[in-house]
Design an enzyme around this catalytic site. Structure first.
Site, PDB file in Angstrom:
ATOM      1  N   ARG A  14       1.006   5.715  -6.992  1.00  0.00           N
ATOM      2  CA  ARG A  14       0.782   4.297  -7.276  1.00  0.00           C
ATOM      3  C   ARG A  14       0.900   4.047  -8.777  1.00  0.00           C
ATOM      4  O   ARG A  14      -0.089   3.944  -9.494  1.00  0.00           O
ATOM      5  CB  ARG A  14      -0.588   3.880  -6.759  1.00  0.00           C
ATOM      6  CG  ARG A  14      -0.685   3.765  -5.237  1.00  0.00           C
ATOM      7  CD  ARG A  14       0.107   2.564  -4.745  1.00  0.00           C
ATOM      8  NE  ARG A  14       0.064   2.402  -3.305  1.00  0.00           N
ATOM      9  CZ  ARG A  14      -0.821   1.656  -2.648  1.00  0.00           C
ATOM     10  NH1 ARG A  14      -1.766   1.032  -3.310  1.00  0.00           N
ATOM     11  NH2 ARG A  14      -0.752   1.538  -1.334  1.00  0.00           N
ATOM     12  N   GLN A  54       6.630   0.768  -7.842  1.00  0.00           N
ATOM     13  CA  GLN A  54       6.252  -0.363  -6.999  1.00  0.00           C
ATOM     14  C   GLN A  54       7.366  -0.793  -6.050  1.00  0.00           C
ATOM     15  O   GLN A  54       7.118  -1.127  -4.891  1.00  0.00           O
ATOM     16  CB  GLN A  54       5.813  -1.543  -7.856  1.00  0.00           C
ATOM     17  CG  GLN A  54       4.437  -1.357  -8.475  1.00  0.00           C
ATOM     18  CD  GLN A  54       3.997  -2.567  -9.278  1.00  0.00           C
ATOM     19  OE1 GLN A  54       4.775  -3.490  -9.516  1.00  0.00           O
ATOM     20  NE2 GLN A  54       2.754  -2.561  -9.716  1.00  0.00           N
ATOM     21  N   ASP A  93       7.506   1.366  -2.811  1.00  0.00           N
ATOM     22  CA  ASP A  93       6.256   1.549  -2.075  1.00  0.00           C
ATOM     23  C   ASP A  93       6.376   1.065  -0.629  1.00  0.00           C
ATOM     24  O   ASP A  93       6.027  -0.077  -0.297  1.00  0.00           O
ATOM     25  CB  ASP A  93       5.126   0.817  -2.801  1.00  0.00           C
ATOM     26  CG  ASP A  93       3.755   1.180  -2.260  1.00  0.00           C
ATOM     27  OD1 ASP A  93       3.691   1.858  -1.216  1.00  0.00           O
ATOM     28  OD2 ASP A  93       2.752   0.787  -2.891  1.00  0.00           O
ATOM     29  N   SER A 117       3.063  -0.069   1.214  1.00  0.00           N
ATOM     30  CA  SER A 117       2.631  -1.435   0.930  1.00  0.00           C
ATOM     31  C   SER A 117       3.504  -2.461   1.648  1.00  0.00           C
ATOM     32  O   SER A 117       3.002  -3.441   2.199  1.00  0.00           O
ATOM     33  CB  SER A 117       2.654  -1.694  -0.581  1.00  0.00           C
ATOM     34  OG  SER A 117       1.629  -0.963  -1.228  1.00  0.00           O
ATOM     35  N   TYR A 156      -6.696   3.327  -4.310  1.00  0.00           N
ATOM     36  CA  TYR A 156      -7.070   3.472  -2.902  1.00  0.00           C
ATOM     37  C   TYR A 156      -8.586   3.545  -2.776  1.00  0.00           C
ATOM     38  O   TYR A 156      -9.279   4.013  -3.670  1.00  0.00           O
ATOM     39  CB  TYR A 156      -6.485   4.769  -2.321  1.00  0.00           C
ATOM     40  CG  TYR A 156      -5.004   4.762  -2.091  1.00  0.00           C
ATOM     41  CD1 TYR A 156      -4.461   4.061  -1.029  1.00  0.00           C
ATOM     42  CD2 TYR A 156      -4.158   5.473  -2.930  1.00  0.00           C
ATOM     43  CE1 TYR A 156      -3.093   4.077  -0.797  1.00  0.00           C
ATOM     44  CE2 TYR A 156      -2.790   5.494  -2.704  1.00  0.00           C
ATOM     45  CZ  TYR A 156      -2.265   4.791  -1.638  1.00  0.00           C
ATOM     46  OH  TYR A 156      -0.917   4.808  -1.412  1.00  0.00           O
TER      47      TYR A 156
END
Length: 370
Positions: free
Chosen positions: A122, A127, A130, A133, A227
């Site tokens: 992360r 990003q 990901d 996500s 997390y």
């Protein structure tokens, strides 16, 4: 270089690792893209659409894997597929290493380098890659749609000549990506929404979506990378006491708490669920990793005292068009780290690739944490 996109073998998997738009992007990097026939069927993408994007469509797995350099997929391969993969090829996907040790060992034994997107760090640079996500956001949306369809009442307030119908009450446990997706969707449908998360930093995001943040006056442990972490038994006991009063008033409860690569925490015990009203619904997004309730059964709906507990293991598969679109973009961005000019280069000094790598050059590099 040849990129292979297989037909997923899991009977419940509707997603595909590449859509026509990502095929065009890969062609732009001088990659030859080969699609197994009907790979996009679950996402309503025809073989003709892939052909129009510049891909080659083949009818057998043997032909697909022959001379492939890169293999992009959603879930883990079958052992029979691994035997067809060329030595030195690179596999990218959501490979669930904590549950597929035998598969990972097999990949290493045949000389395939495997990278699992669940292990993506992360960090800001990652990003756009990901996949957890991107899929969680869709699962959060779908959890509300699924739950609302099972409620014996409507979600929004409705004023009629026969009187006013009060809005449904939704309680979301966990305000990560999936939880926020659920909150936003429930609010759009007109429900009264409350949310709980062990991370106090989640308050601002929850409230920005129009929901009320429920706070427990105890310090919680937060894991690396944002997390949620496993909590102490004292914290969990206090948490259950607070949550019991909240779920007793809720029509729809959505649980999203998962520990990456570990067993999901039990948030709702049987005795807590006893306090809920008949007709209430629980959607457990952590069903695949054991579930957040004591009554959850993965892939099944459980009816208990008139309460429905939905244990759908992967709700993103219910919206396969957008799920495939976002997932294929994540994969393409990871793929870009491996392409160097007109060749593939595995640079394990890159913090993203090293974190994701399960095996390389015949060696197992990933081990589950104790």
């Amino acid at each position: 270089m040849k990129v292979a996109i297989p037909n997923e073998q899991s009977p419940n998997e509707t997603r595909v690792a590449a859509v026509p738009d990502s095929v065009v992007k890969m062609k732009g990097k001088q990659l030859d893209v080969v699609i197994e026939s009907n790979a996009g069927q679950g996402a309503f993408i025809s073989d003709i659409a892939y052909l129009d994007a510049g891909a080659k469509v083949v009818s057998t797995s043997q032909e697909l894997y022959e001379d492939s350099d890169l293999i992009l997929r959603v879930g883990s391969p079958q052992e029979s597929e691994i035997e067809m993969m060329p030595k030195g090829s690179i596999l990218l996907g959501l490979l669930q290493p904590a549950h597929n040790g035998q598969i990972i060992a097999k990949l290493a034994s045949v000389g395939v380098s495997a990278f699992s997107l669940e292990l993506l760090p992360r960090i800001s640079r990652a990003q756009s890659m990901d996949a957890l996500s991107s899929q969680a956001a869709l699962a959060g949306y779908q959890s509300v749609i699924t739950g609302a369809s099972r409620l014996p009442k409507i979600m929004p307030m409705l004023m009629t000549a026969a009187g006013t119908l009060v809005p449904a009450r939704v309680f979301v446990l966990g305000a990560g990506v999936a939880g926020l997706g659920a909150i936003a969707t429930a609010r759009r449908l007109g429900a009264i929404v409350e949310a709980f998360d062990v991370r106090r930093a989640a308050r601002e995001e929850v409230e920005s979506l129009g929901a009320k943040f429920v706070e427990l006056p105890l310090e919680a442990a937060e894991g690396a990378g944002g997390y949620a972490s496993a909590q102490s038994e004292e914290y969990l006991a206090k948490q259950r006491e607070l949550l019991t009063t909240k779920i007793a008033n809720a029509d729809l409860v959505i649980t999203t708490a998962a520990i990456p690569l570990g067993r999901a925490p039990i948030l709702l015990t049987k005795s807590m669920i006893d306090e809920m009203r008949a007709g209430s619904v629980i959607v457990d997004l952590a069903a695949q990793s054991g579930g957040n309730t004591e009554l959850t059964k993965e892939g099944e709906d459980v009816t208990y005292r008139g309460i429905t507990i939905i244990g759908e293991s992967n709700l993103a598969t219910k919206v396969p068009s957008h799920a495939s679109q976002t997932y294929s973009r994540n994969l393409f961005n990871v793929l870009s780290l491996l392409i160097s000019g007109d060749s593939v280069s595995v640079n394990l000094e890159d913090e993203i690739l090293s974190a994701m790598c399960l095996c390389h050059d015949g060696q197992l590099l990933w081990k589950p944490k104790a």
